[in-house]
Design an enzyme around this catalytic site. Structure first.
Site, PDB file in Angstrom:
ATOM      1  N   GLU A  69       9.844   2.630   0.843  1.00 56.52           N
ATOM      2  CA  GLU A  69       9.868   3.940   0.184  1.00 56.52           C
ATOM      3  C   GLU A  69       9.221   4.082  -1.063  1.00 56.52           C
ATOM      4  O   GLU A  69       8.499   4.892  -1.514  1.00 56.52           O
ATOM      5  CB  GLU A  69      11.092   4.630   0.325  1.00 56.52           C
ATOM      6  CG  GLU A  69      11.219   6.022  -0.162  1.00 56.52           C
ATOM      7  CD  GLU A  69      10.459   6.769   1.326  1.00 56.52           C
ATOM      8  OE1 GLU A  69       9.470   7.528   0.941  1.00 56.52           O
ATOM      9  OE2 GLU A  69      10.945   6.975   2.467  1.00 56.52           O
ATOM     10  N   GLU A  76       1.189   6.996  -2.794  1.00 59.30           N
ATOM     11  CA  GLU A  76       0.831   8.642  -2.410  1.00 59.30           C
ATOM     12  C   GLU A  76       0.460   9.161  -3.890  1.00 59.30           C
ATOM     13  O   GLU A  76      -0.579   9.777  -4.155  1.00 59.30           O
ATOM     14  CB  GLU A  76       2.004   9.489  -1.858  1.00 59.30           C
ATOM     15  CG  GLU A  76       2.542   9.180  -0.725  1.00 59.30           C
ATOM     16  CD  GLU A  76       3.560  10.215  -0.074  1.00 59.30           C
ATOM     17  OE1 GLU A  76       4.253  10.825  -1.031  1.00 59.30           O
ATOM     18  OE2 GLU A  76       4.062  10.321   0.943  1.00 59.30           O
TER      19      GLU A  76
END
Length: 129
Positions: A69, A76
């Site tokens: 994550e 991102e």
């Protein structure tokens, strides 16, 4: 920026650890999924401890999900920086990173079921009987 000195230098290590914790804090504050995964991990580890089940596989599965994550969030950010406009390759990169987290989460659920399922079943049967 280049880092100077030996990798074994405690001062350098603490500085690097500080940067790492800053990243973890940022992702915890800004990403709801990471917060959910952190607290799911805390619950899973607490269940393992309470049920006297092996903690290592649960901890490893939690670490894998949380690490992926963090990598997903970093990717991102880099994609958004390098391609602020919508682009099909940016979407592929983001979707693939999210897919890695999803696969790890599914694997963590399997580990949780395998490690916590039997002692949880025994606990439930003793309490119900």
């Amino acid at each position: 920026m280049r880092s100077g000195g030996s990798a074994l230098n405690p001062r350098r290590w603490w500085r690097s650890a500080g940067f790492a914790w800053a990243g973890i804090r940022h992702v915890y504050r800004s990403q709801a999924n990471f917060r959910i995964e952190v607290w799911a991990g805390v619950l899973a580890l607490g269940a393992a401890w309470g049920l006297r089940a092996p903690i290592a596989p649960v901890a490893l599965a939690c670490a894998l999900v949380l690490s992926l994550e963090l990598i997903n969030s970093a990717l991102e950010a880099v994609v958004d920086l390098s391609s602020p406009e919508l682009h099909p390759l940016a979407k592929i990169a983001k979707d693939a990173a999210a897919g890695a987290v999803l696969l790890a989460a599914i694997g963590a659920l399997v580990v949780g079921a395998a490690v916590l399922g039997p002692p949880l079943w025994r606990w439930w049967r003793l309490g119900a009987g």
